[in-house]
Write an enzyme that holds these catalytic residues in place. Structure first.
Site, short mmCIF file in Angstrom:
data_model
loop_
_atom_site.label_atom_id
_atom_site.label_comp_id
_atom_site.label_asym_id
_atom_site.label_seq_id
_atom_site.Cartn_x
_atom_site.Cartn_y
_atom_site.Cartn_z
N LEU A 119 -15.96 -16.63 88.12
CA LEU A 119 -15.56 -16.81 89.53
C LEU A 119 -14.25 -16.07 89.77
O LEU A 119 -13.29 -16.24 89.01
CB LEU A 119 -15.36 -18.30 89.84
CG LEU A 119 -14.81 -18.61 91.23
CD1 LEU A 119 -15.85 -18.31 92.31
CD2 LEU A 119 -14.38 -20.07 91.34
N ASP A 169 -7.91 -26.43 106.55
CA ASP A 169 -7.10 -26.96 107.65
C ASP A 169 -7.30 -28.47 107.78
O ASP A 169 -8.39 -28.98 107.53
CB ASP A 169 -7.51 -26.25 108.96
CG ASP A 169 -6.46 -26.41 110.05
OD1 ASP A 169 -5.38 -26.95 109.76
OD2 ASP A 169 -6.73 -25.98 111.18
N HIS A 186 -1.22 -32.62 101.77
CA HIS A 186 -1.32 -31.39 100.97
C HIS A 186 -1.72 -31.71 99.52
O HIS A 186 -2.49 -30.98 98.91
CB HIS A 186 0.00 -30.63 101.01
CG HIS A 186 0.35 -30.14 102.39
ND1 HIS A 186 -0.56 -29.52 103.22
CD2 HIS A 186 1.52 -30.20 103.10
CE1 HIS A 186 0.03 -29.21 104.37
NE2 HIS A 186 1.28 -29.62 104.33
C1 FPP Z 1 -3.51 -26.75 106.66
O1 FPP Z 1 -3.28 -28.08 106.98
C2 FPP Z 1 -3.25 -26.49 105.27
C3 FPP Z 1 -2.19 -25.79 104.78
C4 FPP Z 1 -1.14 -25.21 105.64
C5 FPP Z 1 -1.97 -25.57 103.37
C6 FPP Z 1 -3.17 -25.61 102.46
C7 FPP Z 1 -2.66 -25.95 101.13
C8 FPP Z 1 -3.26 -26.71 100.20
C9 FPP Z 1 -4.63 -27.23 100.34
C10 FPP Z 1 -2.55 -27.09 98.96
C11 FPP Z 1 -2.04 -25.97 98.11
C12 FPP Z 1 -3.11 -25.03 97.66
C13 FPP Z 1 -3.24 -24.57 96.40
C14 FPP Z 1 -4.23 -23.49 96.15
C15 FPP Z 1 -2.47 -25.08 95.28
P1 FPP Z 1 -2.23 -28.43 108.12
O2 FPP Z 1 -1.00 -28.91 107.44
O3 FPP Z 1 -2.05 -27.27 109.04
O4 FPP Z 1 -2.99 -29.62 108.82
P2 FPP Z 1 -2.88 -30.06 110.35
O5 FPP Z 1 -3.43 -28.93 111.16
O6 FPP Z 1 -3.75 -31.28 110.38
O7 FPP Z 1 -1.45 -30.35 110.62
#
Ligand code: FPP
Length: 244
Positions: A133, A22, A39
């Site tokens: 893993l 997050d 991202h």
């Molecule tokens: C939360 O941050 C994160 C996500 C919704 C997506 C997580 C995805 C990745 C790390 C990239 C793709 C993953 C792979 C495995 C290729 P948020 O956008 O909710 O952050 P915020 O709460 O600060 O808005």
């Protein structure tokens, strides 16, 4: 590229670490960048975390990459996320596979574009015999939907005369979940200061330890992973039993 060759001797930490990644959006906003840049930086953190998991002898790593609620985000952000996923599965995973990583996917994968579904299935098949893993990527995943699907399956089996309702116990039910044959997470980690489970592994987390860190996901790396394992090692796990 993830260099898993740096793996070092293994410790006695959690066998299964599950992470709610997050803070990508806040990381980007604090730099005046679009959310997609957060991202992208999040994928770098995924690479670092995979290396750290191998180095620290974790054998299962589950990453909450896309929740069933994430479909409600603006379409350009969904496109950015699915684009990153597509690239990750197509290019990174073959390298990871060569380094002993086995891919598993949980969630409603059929909601993604057909080419992503194909790439996921190919990567799962190609890495099926790897043992270093187990990487579980939760995609369009929601724990309540997972539990309802398992309950539906149990009901159908009972109606078909293939399941005696009196024989439906916890072990049987667990085998109907998307995580059948996977160990429950020992440690659930969430970044960015939020302290919620957000519909992640509700059944499986019954006895998990929780570690929350203020670090935003794109800043997460080996040091933070090691810190979480150290915190885990200080916890006394009793699984509901009395202290000895
Ligand atoms: C939360 O941050 C994160 C996500 C919704 C997506 C997580 C995805 C990745 C790390 C990239 C793709 C993953 C792979 C495995 C290729 P948020 O956008 O909710 O952050 P915020 O709460 O600060 O808005």
């Amino acid at each position: 590229m993830v260099d898993l060759a740096i793996a070092e001797p293994v410790s006695t930490g959690p066998a299964h670490v599950a992470i709610i990644m997050d803070g990508n959006g806040r990381w980007a906003a604090s730099r005046g960048l679009p959310r997609a840049a957060g991202h992208r930086a999040g994928v770098e953190a995924v690479r670092r975390t995979l290396e750290a998991a191998v180095k620290h002898g974790v054998s299962w790593l589950t990453l909450y990459a896309f929740s069933s609620e994430n479909w409600r985000r603006p379409s350009d952000e969904i496109q950015a996320l699915t684009g990153l996923l597509r690239r990750f599965v197509r290019s990174e995973l073959s390298e990871l596979g060569r380094n002993g990583v086995r891919l598993h996917v949980i969630g409603e994968r059929n909601r993604f574009d057909a080419d992503i579904q194909t790439a996921l299935a190919e990567a799962e098949a190609a890495t099926a015999s790897n043992t270093k893993l187990n990487l579980v990527i939760a995609l369009s995943y929601g724990a309540r939907a997972e539990i309802v699907a398992a309950a539906q399956l149990a009901a159908k089996l009972a109606v078909a005369g293939k399941l005696d309702p009196d024989k439906l116990d916890e072990a049987y039910f667990a085998n109907l979940l998307a995580t059948a044959a996977m160990p429950d997470p020992d440690l659930i980690l969430r970044t960015s200061g939020e302290q919620r489970l957000s519909n992640f592994l509700l059944w499986q987390s019954a006895y998990a330890e929780f570690v929350f860190t203020d670090v935003l996901w794109p800043d997460f790396g080996e040091a933070e992973f090691a810190q979480a394992l150290a915190e885990f090692s200080r916890r006394e796990r009793r699984f509901g039993a009395r202290p000895s």
